[in-house]
Design an enzyme around this catalytic site. Structure first.
Site, short mmCIF file in Angstrom:
data_model
loop_
_atom_site.label_atom_id
_atom_site.label_comp_id
_atom_site.label_asym_id
_atom_site.label_seq_id
_atom_site.Cartn_x
_atom_site.Cartn_y
_atom_site.Cartn_z
N GLU B 29 1.01 -1.15 0.11
CA GLU B 29 -0.01 0.04 -0.15
C GLU B 29 0.88 1.05 0.04
O GLU B 29 1.59 1.44 0.72
CB GLU B 29 -0.82 -0.05 1.12
N GLU B 60 -4.41 -6.64 3.05
CA GLU B 60 -3.15 -7.24 3.57
C GLU B 60 -3.12 -8.68 3.33
O GLU B 60 -2.03 -9.20 2.79
CB GLU B 60 -3.04 -6.84 4.90
N ASP B 85 1.76 -3.94 13.06
CA ASP B 85 0.49 -4.30 13.71
C ASP B 85 -0.49 -4.98 12.88
O ASP B 85 -1.59 -5.36 13.47
CB ASP B 85 -0.31 -2.84 14.24
N PHE B 86 -0.45 -4.57 11.37
CA PHE B 86 -1.33 -5.30 10.57
C PHE B 86 -1.14 -6.78 10.19
O PHE B 86 -1.92 -7.49 9.75
CB PHE B 86 -1.57 -4.65 9.41
N ILE B 87 -0.01 -7.20 10.96
CA ILE B 87 0.32 -8.69 10.52
C ILE B 87 -0.67 -9.69 10.92
O ILE B 87 -0.88 -10.80 10.43
CB ILE B 87 1.69 -9.01 11.38
N HIS B 129 -1.13 0.77 16.12
CA HIS B 129 0.07 1.24 15.52
C HIS B 129 1.54 1.45 16.21
O HIS B 129 2.17 2.18 15.64
CB HIS B 129 -0.36 2.58 14.83
C1 LIG Z 1 -5.44 -2.83 8.15
C2 LIG Z 1 -4.85 -1.41 7.72
N1 LIG Z 1 -4.09 -1.17 6.43
C3 LIG Z 1 -3.53 -0.22 6.45
C4 LIG Z 1 -3.99 0.99 7.06
C5 LIG Z 1 -3.30 2.47 6.83
N2 LIG Z 1 -3.91 3.28 6.43
C6 LIG Z 1 -4.80 3.87 7.37
S1 LIG Z 1 -5.94 4.88 6.66
C7 LIG Z 1 -5.75 4.32 5.19
C8 LIG Z 1 -6.38 4.67 3.87
C9 LIG Z 1 -7.87 4.42 4.22
O1 LIG Z 1 -8.60 4.92 3.21
P1 LIG Z 1 -10.23 4.76 3.35
O2 LIG Z 1 -10.68 3.60 4.00
O3 LIG Z 1 -10.77 5.44 2.28
O4 LIG Z 1 -10.56 5.91 4.39
P2 LIG Z 1 -10.24 7.43 4.50
O5 LIG Z 1 -8.88 7.73 4.98
O6 LIG Z 1 -10.32 7.81 3.09
O7 LIG Z 1 -11.26 8.15 5.54
C10 LIG Z 1 -4.59 3.41 5.18
C11 LIG Z 1 -4.04 2.62 4.08
C12 LIG Z 1 -4.31 0.82 8.34
N3 LIG Z 1 -4.79 1.62 9.37
N4 LIG Z 1 -4.88 -0.53 8.54
#
Ligand SMILES: Cc1ncc(C[n+]2csc(CCOP(=O)(O)OP(=O)(O)O)c2C)c(N)n1
Ligand SMILES: Cc1ncc(C[n+]2csc(CCOP(=O)(O)OP(=O)(O)O)c2C)c(N)n1
Ligand SMILES: [Mg+2]
Ligand SMILES: [Mg+2]
Lengths: 350, 324, 350, 324
Positions: B29, B60, B85-87, B129
């Site tokens: 990502e 993931e 933490d996402f493991i 996190h």
């Molecule tokens: C399982 C997981 N993968 C990746 C992340 C890192 N991360 C936090 S917010 C985000 C984007 C999320 O996008 P969306 O679901 O569209 O929500 P938005 O931030 O646009 O409100 C990512 C990749 C995370 N927190 N949790």
């Protein structure tokens, strides 16, 4: 310090506003709160920089929450301030939590991404994308079993549309006819990834329909449209027809406080920010003859109310260090032994 | 010697490895256009293109599973998990698939992938996190585990990881990215699987890795001012684990502490302490002391977060009491 | 003992049969092999009882595999014997693996649920429902990157339709236009759960379509229909249009060897077993004037061939105990130290 | 006294608990109509109906997540994971959600759910259906962990788990389901969180749990014939861990071994050995010996499977050598 076990949704949420003026007021409060969160960060008073503002998404929060009832429960994603405010949160306690302070909803343990309030049915914000989704299936199951008439709603972003757990959860909700709703706040981006860079299939409602749910998508520019769609779907969910709603909007600012969105053009941002549900509601109200002074007063009240949240948060105490060992387990359980105590005990060699 | 950050060393390792080996690609990502949540892959997409810096949806489990398939099909994926933490979402693909494929299939094929991720406290990022979850990995046969604590190791361990025949979980520390050190990347570093003795003393051996190496070194310097001389071992990789180095140092000194940021119970510190206690029994004057994270989640409050994990001070104090 | 690292799909799979007589022959071999697996279990010669027979599903295995080409790769679920046989497996080595013996494909380490053969592009059977699905996205990615023209196919059951990882994988395949295909062998049951007890949405192809794939469902009674649909979709996948195919069939026997299917009626089973793709093909061949003696000979050859697999498996040696420490890591890596060695070393205290 | 199997004791515990408490329900794959993959819930659907024996699709992450939500909403789910080997798919919901909700949310609410599952070798079920993964759970703050080794504990620990305020992972052993013991279910058993001293001796303390309790007892009987008297501690729960009992017995005897079926490295045996070595240092005549699973996956071959995990024989031999 620890309140006794609180059953979810035990307190009464304030009556929701349902007319445009009321919805406008709620959206303005959300907008202003989020602006103050930005200030808190700039003042160096927030705990960390993982602050995700919902500016531009107010109609999703306010429109959907206006269709909720007392006793309903919900979970949110990391960008959840607006949703909880729309559902009746105390902005002072929210801001204190964002600052990591003792008076926050979670006494400084949770922070912006883990605000929760069982009393108002907020089963928790979540820092795991998709992490809060299946909990509403469980809450819906309990509501159905007990015949409470409550609905449970999961709010999440477009990014979570690519997390498998969403489909498992929707499938279960449909299989068991649960009073559950899934709300995707499609702000076009997951961090730097535009929604069409994350999937070829951007008509998210079709996925829900293919899993047997009632599915709709709605333009978030007009809060009344969101409210109408949400009300229909929430009512359906209440009678056992689980639903999905995607609300189209635009994330006005960066992903989190430090992100300056270099991955999108200024032109795009300018156009995106034109799709402003707060401004849109204001214009509609003026068009319909609402007195501008009234709207100014609403805006001013929001500013006053939200200014105070910063003072409240800053004035709130740091949580005591000893609270660290509290609430790992239930109230009558022994607390974990602190490292330093253990080491001294071992080295005493008695 | 050049001054370089840990972040830049990691990026340089990717650049050099990808330049040498066309089969290496990064998948995860925000690794491409965004340049990585912590900026490690910044700019790489311009150099190597979007096919080798493959931005993924937020999925993931499938990211890790895709990397497994790509590795089996002959390439060398570097999958990135934004936070360790996402493991938990990926442990089936990681532990039931990647770790076991060579064995279950009777040695037919390996899964030469690297799972790059980062962990640890230091940014008020809260309970989901800020974790140090390396023990899950260390406990799983079939997975290698590297955790660089220095800028030079950030570079070299990543380069070495990208030549291993087996899946390597590579955990960086989020509080180290901006750390600068003077490094000569052409100078000799210990081989893959070998620990580095960062300092030698006669009073106590401190066995550690990742960010805690710096705390141990700070503590050792403070202790030196008090007439206590500590040996500091930086493990560099936890699998392979270089127990020979630990044994030699501990048997020489007769006193050991182990330091890990992860939770105490059944963690890395437990493994190290158990093994030292078991194998160096007759040489120990005192019990092996474990310094580790508290057995609690991490709070967002700055004060509680810092209080939840070991500091240089507690390492120093403990050593002083131990030697006393 | 350990062969050198084998690149996937390095050996040549036998040319697939594409006419009905050839497809019938392949299906008969699968059927007969599975019957022999049942015998191995009854004789107490199988390793354990986790043996999942694909009787009733032969058209899915043979029909889809007939559309595959040299260099293509695939993964299967736990009920994968038939698929791999259809793709050219050596039935002796399969049966030896099912017996946990040294001459098996995995030298007795894998067993029925973990048979694999890199040489023939079999990236592995999987005992985790859904566990083998994302690997084909990776294999498809490599095929596309290298322009090999190969397709990678994931085979799985209807139960896996409710695993989230399938949707994550389909979404990626569609997003990246990968030469990947997803084949659901819908045998109506996941253990004791009938497909409509696992979901409200049994038209699985609609889910795939909602994720942007080409999606079809086909009746597995007629292997030619399966072949036709598979050929079309595999060809599409080869040009970058990922595909999904659901093959409807019936699981003739229990979930695993010990399951007597008490959760379904005899009447249902009788009706289900009438949907027999092998018998159907035989009848069609006879109708079309094929000499019955020829068919009998084919059946007899299959019986002879598959009888021999039991003897082969029984005669094969147990893997040596020392092989336990082999292949945890790559060929030049040091092996784990055995427990007993370690204990003796520690207790020697030198 | 009645003769009862481990399986029946578990079933009886569910029946009694569900009869007493309407809020308890079972949710998982094949728990209802099928009666559970290992038959533990057989017939319960007739007694309690399909709403309280809730058959699910094959969706492990959402099963655990649903249980989390149901627990928060005020009921007491018993989620079943058919094999502990599938825990990797659910570790986000288990470790980031269930385990942390009380803490992250400042003590507002707990997650009183039980995750029933089973693990271990003994059925040639191969690498993905034979593991002993309790260390992942023990390492995670916020999760309780119970692992019954006897028929009485199968009953009582499950009953107790169903009264805990926090999530309990309850791991049965697949090789024990058919084991019969004479039990009086009204007789006193140790409290939740208390270990049971199954046998007392003066030469060596064997600390263990789950199936290995029986191996330890067999070994102890064989040793008794050779003039060696062993204490056998059955931990019953790994979190809470009753270290007071371990300490008392080890300090009395001065020699200890720990036995666990899970992989050696960074496993439960490491925790136990590290803690005994640390806290009982001055009382130990010899190193604490860890007997655990090999650091390898489990094979389907009957011989290799058995060779991969501890047996009564190795416990006996090791004790003999240790005491010698
Ligand atoms: C399982 C997981 N993968 C990746 C992340 C890192 N991360 C936090 S917010 C985000 C984007 C999320 O996008 P969306 O679901 O569209 O929500 P938005 O931030 O646009 O409100 C990512 C990749 C995370 N927190 N949790
Ligand atoms: C992740 C996971 N969950 C549960 C199981 C137990 N299990 C094995 S096969 C099976 C049913 C699978 O049904 P389906 O996918 O339709 O395949 P079929 O057995 O019908 O071929 C289940 C539940 C498993 N092996 N893996
Ligand atoms: Mg978004
Ligand atoms: Mg099926």
């Amino acid at each position: 310090m620890t309140p006794p076990e609180t059953a979810a949704a035990s307190r009464t949420a304030p009556q929701s506003n349902t007319d445009l003026l009321g919805l406008y007021t709620d959206m303005r409060r959300v907008r202003t709160f989020e602006e103050r969160v930005g200030e808190l960060f700039v003042r160096g008073q927030s705990a960390g920089s993982m602050l995700h503002l919902s500016i531009g998404e107010e109609s999703a929060a306010v429109g959907v929450c206006s269709a909720m009832r007392d006793g309903d429960t919900f979970t949110t994603h990391h960008r959840g301030h607006g949703i909880f405010l729309a559902r009746g949160a105390d902005p002072n306690r929210m801001m204190a939590e964002i600052a990591g302070k003792q008076d926050g909803y979670c006494h400084g343990k949770g922070g912006s991404m883990h605000i929760a309030d069982m009393g108002l049915g907020h089963l928790g914000a979540n820092a795991i994308v998709g992490g809060g989704i299946p909990a509403v299936v469980g809450a819906g199951l309990v509501a159905k079993r007990r015949g409470t008439g409550a609905v449970s709603i999961a709010f999440f972003g477009d990014g979570a549309m690519q997390q498998g757990i969403l489909y498992e959860s929707m499938n279960m909700a449909a299989l068991w006819d649960l009073p559950v709703m899934f709300v995707c706040i499609n702000n076009q981006y997951g961090m730097g990834t535009r929604v069409d860079q994350a999937t070829r299939a951007t008509k998210f409602e079709e996925r829900a329909i293919a899993f047997g749910l009632a599915g709709r998508a709605v333009d978030g520019l007009d809060v009344l449209e969101v409210r109408e769609a949400a009300a229909e779907l929430v009512d359906g969910a209440r009678t056992g027809k689980p639903a999905f709603l995607s609300v189209d909007c635009y994330r006005f600012f960066g992903h989190a406080r430090k992100d300056k969105s270099p991955y999108r053009t200024e032109a795009e941002e300018t156009a995106g920010r034109k799709r402003d549900p707060v401004a849109h509601a204001r214009a509609a109200l003026l068009d319909a003859g609402t007195d501008e002074a009234l709207l100014d007063r609403i805006d001013g009240d929001a500013a006053t109310e939200m200014d105070a949240t910063i003072d409240f948060a800053v004035a709130s105490a740091e949580p005591p260090l000893s609270s660290m060992f509290l609430d790992v387990y239930g109230p009558d359980e022994p607390m974990p032994e602190p490292l330093a105590t253990r080491i001294d005990r071992v080295l005493a060699r008695e | 010697m050049v001054e370089m950050t840990y972040r830049d060393a990691l990026r340089q390792a990717l650049i050099d490895a990808m330049t040498e080996n066309d089969d290496i690609f990064v998948i995860g990502e925000e690794v491409g256009r965004y340049g990585g949540a912590y900026g490690v892959t910044k700019g790489l997409i311009d150099q190597f293109g979007p096919e080798r810096l493959l931005d993924t949806p937020i999925s993931e489990p499938a990211i890790v599973g895709t990397a497994v398939g790509a590795a089996m099909a002959g390439m060398r994926p570097v999958a990135e998990l934004m936070y360790v933490d996402f493991i938990g979402m990926t442990m089936d693909q990681l532990c039931n698939q990647a770790a076991k494929i060579r064995y279950m299939f009777g040695g037919q094929i390996g899964v030469p992938m690297v799972l790059r991720t980062q962990g640890g406290t230091g940014r008020s990022a809260g309970a989901q996190h800020s974790q140090s979850l390396e023990a899950y990995v260390m406990h799983t046969p079939g997975l290698r585990l590297a955790m660089p604590g220095t800028v030079a190791d950030a570079y070299h361990l990543l380069r070495m990881a990208l030549t291993q025949p087996d899946p390597v979980v590579f955990i960086e520390h989020k509080a180290l990215y901006a750390m600068k050190e003077d490094v000569d990347l052409t100078a000799h570093v210990p081989d893959w699987g070998k620990a580095a003795v960062r300092r030698r003393g006669t009073d106590v051996v401190i066995v550690t890795y990742s960010r805690q190496v710096h705390y141990a070194m700070q503590a050792a310097e403070a202790l030196a001012g008090q007439g206590i001389e500590a040996t500091v071992i930086d493990l560099r990789t936890l699998n392979p684990l270089d127990f020979d180095t630990i044994r030699a140092e501990v048997e020489h000194v007769g006193r050991a502490m182990v330091v890990s940021e992860g939770p105490l119970t059944a963690g890395v510190a437990a493994e190290l302490a158990a093994r030292i206690s078991e194998e160096c029994f007759d040489f120990l004057h005192d019990p092996v002391i474990r310094i580790a994270g508290e057995d609690i989640p991490i709070s967002v409050s700055v004060a509680l977060e810092a209080g939840s994990v070991p500091s240089a001070e507690i390492v120093e104090q403990t050593a002083r009491k131990l030697v006393a």
